[in-house]
Structure formats: C-alpha cells, structure tokens
Scaffold this motif. Sequence first.
Motif, PDB file in Angstrom:
ATOM      1  N   VAL A   1     -22.494  49.697  33.877  1.00  0.00           N
ATOM      2  CA  VAL A   1     -22.546  50.269  35.292  1.00  0.00           C
ATOM      3  C   VAL A   1     -23.809  49.910  35.717  1.00  0.00           C
ATOM      4  CG1 VAL A   1     -22.286  51.967  36.999  1.00  0.00           C
ATOM      5  CG2 VAL A   1     -20.671  51.740  35.084  1.00  0.00           C
ATOM      6  N   TYR A   2     -24.846  50.221  35.079  1.00  0.00           N
ATOM      7  CA  TYR A   2     -26.396  50.116  35.443  1.00  0.00           C
ATOM      8  C   TYR A   2     -26.483  48.731  35.757  1.00  0.00           C
ATOM      9  CZ  TYR A   2     -31.324  50.677  35.832  1.00  0.00           C
ATOM     10  OH  TYR A   2     -32.489  50.726  36.318  1.00  0.00           O
ATOM     11  N   LYS A   3     -26.241  47.912  34.823  1.00  0.00           N
ATOM     12  CA  LYS A   3     -26.312  46.456  34.542  1.00  0.00           C
ATOM     13  C   LYS A   3     -25.480  45.657  35.434  1.00  0.00           C
ATOM     14  CE  LYS A   3     -29.793  45.352  31.826  1.00  0.00           C
ATOM     15  NZ  LYS A   3     -31.058  44.954  32.079  1.00  0.00           N
ATOM     16  N   SER A   4     -24.399  46.227  35.958  1.00  0.00           N
ATOM     17  CA  SER A   4     -23.266  45.362  36.484  1.00  0.00           C
ATOM     18  C   SER A   4     -23.761  44.904  37.842  1.00  0.00           C
ATOM     19  CB  SER A   4     -22.155  46.122  36.766  1.00  0.00           C
ATOM     20  OG  SER A   4     -22.305  47.216  38.008  1.00  0.00           O
ATOM     21  N   GLY A   5     -24.397  46.003  38.763  1.00  0.00           N
ATOM     22  CA  GLY A   5     -24.936  45.682  40.097  1.00  0.00           C
ATOM     23  C   GLY A   5     -23.682  45.669  41.174  1.00  0.00           C
ATOM     24  N   PHE A   6     -22.641  46.124  40.967  1.00  0.00           N
ATOM     25  CA  PHE A   6     -21.640  46.435  42.010  1.00  0.00           C
ATOM     26  C   PHE A   6     -21.366  47.907  42.156  1.00  0.00           C
ATOM     27  CE2 PHE A   6     -18.808  45.908  38.300  1.00  0.00           C
ATOM     28  CZ  PHE A   6     -18.031  46.778  38.463  1.00  0.00           C
ATOM     29  N   ILE A   7     -21.823  48.497  41.119  1.00  0.00           N
ATOM     30  CA  ILE A   7     -21.773  50.058  41.134  1.00  0.00           C
ATOM     31  C   ILE A   7     -23.181  50.459  41.471  1.00  0.00           C
ATOM     32  CG2 ILE A   7     -20.891  52.214  40.199  1.00  0.00           C
ATOM     33  CD1 ILE A   7     -18.707  50.506  38.890  1.00  0.00           C
ATOM     34  N   PRO A   8     -23.430  51.653  41.970  1.00  0.00           N
ATOM     35  CA  PRO A   8     -24.586  52.413  42.216  1.00  0.00           C
ATOM     36  C   PRO A   8     -25.423  52.532  40.838  1.00  0.00           C
ATOM     37  CG  PRO A   8     -23.424  53.044  43.905  1.00  0.00           C
ATOM     38  CD  PRO A   8     -22.452  52.146  43.102  1.00  0.00           C
ATOM     39  N   LYS A   9     -26.576  52.224  40.699  1.00  0.00           N
ATOM     40  CA  LYS A   9     -27.249  52.272  39.456  1.00  0.00           C
ATOM     41  C   LYS A   9     -27.235  53.650  39.081  1.00  0.00           C
ATOM     42  CE  LYS A   9     -29.891  48.008  39.479  1.00  0.00           C
ATOM     43  NZ  LYS A   9     -29.511  47.314  38.561  1.00  0.00           N
ATOM     44  N   MET A  10     -27.300  54.702  40.144  1.00  0.00           N
ATOM     45  CA  MET A  10     -27.523  56.119  40.075  1.00  0.00           C
ATOM     46  C   MET A  10     -26.255  56.637  39.253  1.00  0.00           C
ATOM     47  SD  MET A  10     -29.382  58.641  40.020  1.00  0.00           S
ATOM     48  CE  MET A  10     -29.612  60.209  40.130  1.00  0.00           C
ATOM     49  N   ILE A  11     -25.191  56.038  39.328  1.00  0.00           N
ATOM     50  CA  ILE A  11     -23.842  56.557  38.643  1.00  0.00           C
ATOM     51  C   ILE A  11     -24.041  56.113  37.128  1.00  0.00           C
ATOM     52  CG2 ILE A  11     -21.511  56.113  38.248  1.00  0.00           C
ATOM     53  CD1 ILE A  11     -21.239  55.738  41.347  1.00  0.00           C
ATOM     54  N   GLY A  12     -24.516  54.839  36.846  1.00  0.00           N
ATOM     55  CA  GLY A  12     -24.795  54.472  35.541  1.00  0.00           C
ATOM     56  C   GLY A  12     -25.901  55.555  34.677  1.00  0.00           C
ATOM     57  N   ILE A  13     -26.788  55.785  35.527  1.00  0.00           N
ATOM     58  CA  ILE A  13     -27.838  56.824  35.036  1.00  0.00           C
ATOM     59  C   ILE A  13     -27.292  57.908  34.657  1.00  0.00           C
ATOM     60  CG2 ILE A  13     -29.878  58.087  35.610  1.00  0.00           C
ATOM     61  CD1 ILE A  13     -30.933  55.552  37.362  1.00  0.00           C
ATOM     62  N   LEU A  14     -26.483  58.586  35.572  1.00  0.00           N
ATOM     63  CA  LEU A  14     -25.647  59.747  35.386  1.00  0.00           C
ATOM     64  C   LEU A  14     -24.653  59.801  34.110  1.00  0.00           C
ATOM     65  CD1 LEU A  14     -24.837  61.054  38.924  1.00  0.00           C
ATOM     66  CD2 LEU A  14     -26.516  62.056  37.130  1.00  0.00           C
ATOM     67  N   LEU A  15     -24.049  58.487  33.845  1.00  0.00           N
ATOM     68  CA  LEU A  15     -23.301  58.429  32.807  1.00  0.00           C
ATOM     69  C   LEU A  15     -24.179  58.225  31.548  1.00  0.00           C
ATOM     70  CD1 LEU A  15     -20.799  55.940  34.246  1.00  0.00           C
ATOM     71  CD2 LEU A  15     -20.069  58.207  33.519  1.00  0.00           C
ATOM     72  N   MET A  16     -25.272  57.896  31.591  1.00  0.00           N
ATOM     73  CA  MET A  16     -25.920  57.729  30.198  1.00  0.00           C
ATOM     74  C   MET A  16     -26.631  59.332  29.983  1.00  0.00           C
ATOM     75  SD  MET A  16     -27.839  54.010  30.300  1.00  0.00           S
ATOM     76  CE  MET A  16     -28.389  53.990  32.156  1.00  0.00           C
ATOM     77  N   LEU A  17     -27.113  59.918  30.687  1.00  0.00           N
ATOM     78  CA  LEU A  17     -27.506  61.128  30.677  1.00  0.00           C
ATOM     79  C   LEU A  17     -26.615  62.043  30.220  1.00  0.00           C
ATOM     80  CD1 LEU A  17     -29.790  61.623  34.107  1.00  0.00           C
ATOM     81  CD2 LEU A  17     -30.377  61.518  31.373  1.00  0.00           C
ATOM     82  N   GLY A  18     -25.295  61.905  30.669  1.00  0.00           N
ATOM     83  CA  GLY A  18     -24.035  62.264  30.363  1.00  0.00           C
ATOM     84  C   GLY A  18     -23.799  62.488  28.961  1.00  0.00           C
ATOM     85  N   CYS A  19     -24.079  61.242  28.286  1.00  0.00           N
ATOM     86  CA  CYS A  19     -24.044  61.206  26.837  1.00  0.00           C
ATOM     87  C   CYS A  19     -24.916  62.003  26.138  1.00  0.00           C
ATOM     88  CB  CYS A  19     -24.290  59.604  26.591  1.00  0.00           C
ATOM     89  SG  CYS A  19     -24.641  59.456  24.827  1.00  0.00           S
ATOM     90  N   PHE A  20     -25.909  62.277  26.594  1.00  0.00           N
ATOM     91  CA  PHE A  20     -27.076  63.102  25.777  1.00  0.00           C
ATOM     92  C   PHE A  20     -26.569  64.631  26.241  1.00  0.00           C
ATOM     93  CE2 PHE A  20     -29.486  59.325  26.460  1.00  0.00           C
ATOM     94  CZ  PHE A  20     -29.676  58.993  24.860  1.00  0.00           C
ATOM     95  N   GLY A  21     -26.019  64.831  27.176  1.00  0.00           N
ATOM     96  CA  GLY A  21     -25.659  66.295  27.487  1.00  0.00           C
ATOM     97  C   GLY A  21     -24.454  66.586  26.647  1.00  0.00           C
ATOM     98  N   TYR A  22     -23.133  65.580  26.522  1.00  0.00           N
ATOM     99  CA  TYR A  22     -22.298  66.013  25.664  1.00  0.00           C
ATOM    100  C   TYR A  22     -22.738  66.336  24.234  1.00  0.00           C
ATOM    101  CZ  TYR A  22     -18.233  65.361  28.754  1.00  0.00           C
ATOM    102  OH  TYR A  22     -17.417  65.725  29.774  1.00  0.00           O
ATOM    103  N   LEU A  23     -23.861  65.454  23.770  1.00  0.00           N
ATOM    104  CA  LEU A  23     -24.236  65.681  22.339  1.00  0.00           C
ATOM    105  C   LEU A  23     -25.154  66.953  22.245  1.00  0.00           C
ATOM    106  CD1 LEU A  23     -25.386  61.846  21.665  1.00  0.00           C
ATOM    107  CD2 LEU A  23     -23.243  62.944  20.945  1.00  0.00           C
TER     108      LEU A  23
END
Length: 158
Positions: free
Chosen positions: A87-109
């Motif tokens: 999502v972060y690299k795609s350029g068609f969805i806001p980068k903030m959503i990609g950052i939240l998803l990556m942070l979410g990975c660490f949150g779940y772990l």
Amino acid sequence: MITKNNINKNHAMLMVLCVLIAVSVLSVNMLNHIAPLLLLNNSDYLSVFETSQLHSFSMFFLELHSYGYLIAQIFFGLWLFPLGYLVYKSGFIPKMIGILLMLGCFGYLIDFFISSLYPNSLSLISLIVTVPADLGEFSLCLWLLIVGVKIKEHGKKS
C-alpha cells in the motif's frame, strides 16, 4: 494511478502465504468449537463418562480454541506488513494507511507475546497495541469502498 510494474510480486506472495496459513489454522481450530457440542449432545457412546467429566472436556476444548486463535494471530499480524508495504509503495492509496498496516503487524505480534507470556494480563493492553491494525484495516476498506482502484496499463495513457 498505479501501473502493474509498481507491484512487488514477492511481497504479494508473502502476504497471501501468511493469510493462507492463518485461515488454515483458524479452520482447523474451529474443531475445538465443535468438540463441546459433540461432547454434550447425549450420544450413547459418551455414557461411559460422568457429566462432570464431559463438562471438563468441553471447557478444555473451548480454552484450546482460544490458544489456537492466538497462534493464528501471529500470521494475521505478519500478513499486514507486506500488505502495508505494498500500500505504501503503490501510490494510489494514502501512505498513512500503509504505515498503519505495518505498525499493525508489530501490534499483533506484541499482543501475541504479551498474551503468551502473561495469559492473565489485562485486555486493555491488547486493545491499545492493536489500534494501528484496526485503524489501518478499516481505513483501507473504506478507501477501497469509497475511492476504489484504477489500474493504468504500463505505457498507456489514461
């Protein structure tokens, strides 16, 4: 708009693999929800057990289900990182959503490790560390539902 060349195939395959593992674990884990129903349905072959034993077995399987869900949570967390990166690299969805998803990975772990190491810990910790995942996943869904996706073929003008 996104072109097909912006998508990393390896990250997408890693994401799908993690989701497949998580769904497989959860599917098998559903047997732990079915077991108490089978134990408590008064079948003749269960007459050798006392009622208190059947109740204990039922509670065992229900508790086992919660541990199975915890194991699946590892892979539900892991799939968020490649998704967030894409999502972060795609350029068609806001980068903030990609950052939240990556942070979410660490949150779940983090939630997995806290739940494993301290099983009687407060569920408030779980709610706090999974907030980025919740925000990222809901934001992605809303973005895709409201804005949508338009893919531009490489070399073509839109």
